[in-house]
Write a protein that holds these residues in place. Structure first.
Motif, short mmCIF file in Angstrom:
data_model
loop_
_atom_site.label_atom_id
_atom_site.label_comp_id
_atom_site.label_asym_id
_atom_site.label_seq_id
_atom_site.Cartn_x
_atom_site.Cartn_y
_atom_site.Cartn_z
N PHE A 38 13.80 -3.13 6.15
CA PHE A 38 13.77 -1.99 5.58
C PHE A 38 13.78 -2.18 3.98
CE2 PHE A 38 16.92 1.45 4.01
CZ PHE A 38 15.96 2.59 4.44
N THR A 39 14.52 -3.08 3.51
CA THR A 39 14.38 -3.25 2.24
C THR A 39 12.99 -3.44 1.70
OG1 THR A 39 16.25 -4.54 1.97
CG2 THR A 39 15.35 -5.02 0.26
N ASP A 40 12.19 -4.35 2.41
CA ASP A 40 10.69 -4.45 1.97
C ASP A 40 10.03 -3.22 1.80
OD1 ASP A 40 8.57 -6.20 1.32
OD2 ASP A 40 7.71 -6.15 3.59
N LEU A 41 10.35 -2.36 3.06
CA LEU A 41 9.52 -1.03 3.28
C LEU A 41 9.89 -0.11 1.84
CD1 LEU A 41 7.86 1.07 4.81
CD2 LEU A 41 10.30 1.77 5.70
N LEU A 42 11.14 -0.15 1.44
CA LEU A 42 11.57 0.65 0.34
C LEU A 42 10.96 0.04 -0.83
CD1 LEU A 42 15.38 1.44 0.87
CD2 LEU A 42 13.30 3.10 0.90
N SER A 43 10.67 -1.22 -1.02
CA SER A 43 10.49 -1.94 -2.22
C SER A 43 8.78 -1.52 -2.32
CB SER A 43 10.38 -3.43 -2.20
OG SER A 43 9.76 -3.93 -3.24
N THR A 44 8.08 -1.74 -1.14
CA THR A 44 6.53 -1.37 -1.29
C THR A 44 6.16 0.12 -1.49
OG1 THR A 44 6.30 -3.00 0.41
CG2 THR A 44 4.66 -1.58 0.29
N PHE A 45 7.24 1.03 -0.75
CA PHE A 45 7.19 2.50 -1.11
C PHE A 45 7.04 2.75 -2.54
CE2 PHE A 45 9.16 6.39 -1.66
CZ PHE A 45 8.27 7.40 -1.30
N PHE A 46 8.34 2.05 -3.28
CA PHE A 46 8.54 2.44 -4.51
C PHE A 46 7.53 1.81 -5.69
CE2 PHE A 46 12.95 3.66 -3.27
CZ PHE A 46 12.95 5.04 -3.60
N THR A 47 6.95 0.63 -5.15
CA THR A 47 6.13 -0.01 -6.05
C THR A 47 4.64 0.76 -5.95
OG1 THR A 47 6.72 -2.02 -5.68
CG2 THR A 47 4.56 -1.90 -6.31
N ASP A 48 4.46 1.53 -4.80
CA ASP A 48 3.07 2.19 -4.59
C ASP A 48 3.31 3.79 -5.48
OD1 ASP A 48 2.21 0.43 -3.12
OD2 ASP A 48 2.67 1.31 -1.23
N MET A 49 4.44 4.26 -5.25
CA MET A 49 4.77 5.40 -5.99
C MET A 49 4.56 5.27 -7.52
SD MET A 49 5.01 7.73 -3.73
CE MET A 49 5.84 9.05 -4.62
N ARG A 50 5.12 4.19 -8.10
CA ARG A 50 4.97 4.02 -9.31
C ARG A 50 3.40 3.79 -9.81
NH1 ARG A 50 7.60 -1.28 -11.08
NH2 ARG A 50 8.85 -0.58 -9.17
N GLY A 51 2.69 3.26 -8.97
CA GLY A 51 1.21 2.90 -9.09
C GLY A 51 0.45 4.27 -9.13
N ILE A 52 1.08 5.51 -8.61
CA ILE A 52 0.33 6.72 -8.63
C ILE A 52 0.36 7.31 -9.99
CG2 ILE A 52 0.30 9.03 -7.79
CD1 ILE A 52 1.11 7.92 -4.83
N GLY A 53 1.33 7.58 -10.88
CA GLY A 53 1.63 8.22 -11.95
C GLY A 53 0.90 7.03 -13.14
N ALA A 54 0.37 5.88 -12.78
CA ALA A 54 -0.07 5.05 -13.72
C ALA A 54 -1.49 5.44 -14.11
CB ALA A 54 -0.11 3.74 -13.51
#
Length: 54
Positions: A38-54
């Protein structure tokens, strides 16, 4: 007892199901493997979301 089941039978069944579901959720959360996934999933999700706005 018959009167209770007629009037509150559905609510009693729903209550028991919610208690059982809560027990399962707590057991899954306390599992170290599930918590790590679950921690890995959340980390991946927020990393991907940060990449969308870049």
């Amino acid at each position: 007892m018959k009167w209770l089941m007629e009037h509150f039978g559905g609510a009693m069944v729903a209550f028991v199901c919610l208690i059982a579901l809560g027990t399962v959720v707590v057991a899954v959360i306390k599992s170290p493997t599930i918590a790590a996934q679950f921690t890995d999933l959340l980390s991946t999700f927020f990393t991907d979301m940060r990449g969308i706005g870049a």
